[in-house]
Design a protein around this motif. Structure first.
Motif, mmCIF file in Angstrom:
data_model
loop_
_atom_site.group_PDB
_atom_site.id
_atom_site.type_symbol
_atom_site.label_atom_id
_atom_site.label_comp_id
_atom_site.label_asym_id
_atom_site.label_seq_id
_atom_site.Cartn_x
_atom_site.Cartn_y
_atom_site.Cartn_z
ATOM 1 N N PHE A 77 3.050 -81.481 20.846
ATOM 2 C CA PHE A 77 2.112 -81.640 21.956
ATOM 3 C C PHE A 77 0.965 -82.588 21.600
ATOM 4 N N ALA A 78 1.228 -83.862 21.813
ATOM 5 C CA ALA A 78 0.167 -84.846 21.607
ATOM 6 C C ALA A 78 -0.975 -84.564 22.579
ATOM 7 N N ASP A 79 -2.178 -84.886 22.166
ATOM 8 C CA ASP A 79 -3.359 -84.652 22.987
ATOM 9 C C ASP A 79 -3.335 -85.626 24.164
ATOM 10 N N ARG A 80 -3.243 -85.113 25.387
ATOM 11 C CA ARG A 80 -3.184 -85.964 26.583
ATOM 12 C C ARG A 80 -4.514 -86.651 26.865
ATOM 13 N N ASP A 81 -5.585 -86.091 26.357
ATOM 14 C CA ASP A 81 -6.904 -86.667 26.604
ATOM 15 C C ASP A 81 -7.301 -87.684 25.544
ATOM 16 N N LYS A 83 -7.725 -91.112 23.559
ATOM 17 C CA LYS A 83 -7.803 -92.495 24.006
ATOM 18 C C LYS A 83 -6.714 -93.346 23.348
ATOM 19 N N PRO A 85 -2.997 -93.936 22.419
ATOM 20 C CA PRO A 85 -1.680 -93.406 22.824
ATOM 21 C C PRO A 85 -0.790 -93.046 21.636
ATOM 22 N N GLU A 89 0.369 -85.862 16.821
ATOM 23 C CA GLU A 89 0.503 -84.600 17.555
ATOM 24 C C GLU A 89 -0.355 -83.527 16.890
ATOM 25 N N TYR A 95 -3.653 -75.597 17.684
ATOM 26 C CA TYR A 95 -3.561 -75.804 19.122
ATOM 27 C C TYR A 95 -4.496 -74.821 19.836
#
Length: 97
Positions: A77-81, A83, A85, A89, A95
């Motif tokens: 689960f890479a951090d969606r927030d 900056k 890309p 993970e 987490y």
């Protein structure tokens, strides 16, 4: 270990083959002889059940140790927030819940 039963028709078990330490069967008339102290019989059953629980405790401790060791290196689960890309993970133990 499992509980079960067997049905016999016209079969006579030799009296010497009965594994009866605390109870038995009268060889003359076939009547059941109850144990003098029923707690003796249930005491051994309770001891065996306690041993099963103690052994299960050790196995569960091993399983939890393996799971925590695996989760300490597992990343997902890479951090969606983030900056970047290509940000790494997140470690499962880090987490946020």
């Amino acid at each position: 270990m499992d509980n079960g039963y067997m049905l016999f028709n016209n079969y006579r078990v030799p009296h010497s083959a009965l594994l009866s330490r605390y109870s038995g069967v009268n060889p003359d008339n076939g009547m059941y002889i109850a144990p003098e102290n029923a707690a003796m019989v249930y005491g051994s059953l309770t001891f065996v059940r306690a041993q099963i629980i103690m052994h299960a405790r050790l196995i569960l401790a091993r399983a939890v140790t393996n799971a925590v060791r695996y989760l300490s290196i597992r990343r997902q689960f890479a951090d969606r927030d983030a900056k970047d890309p290509n940000a790494p993970e997140e470690a499962v133990l880090n987490y946020p819940t």
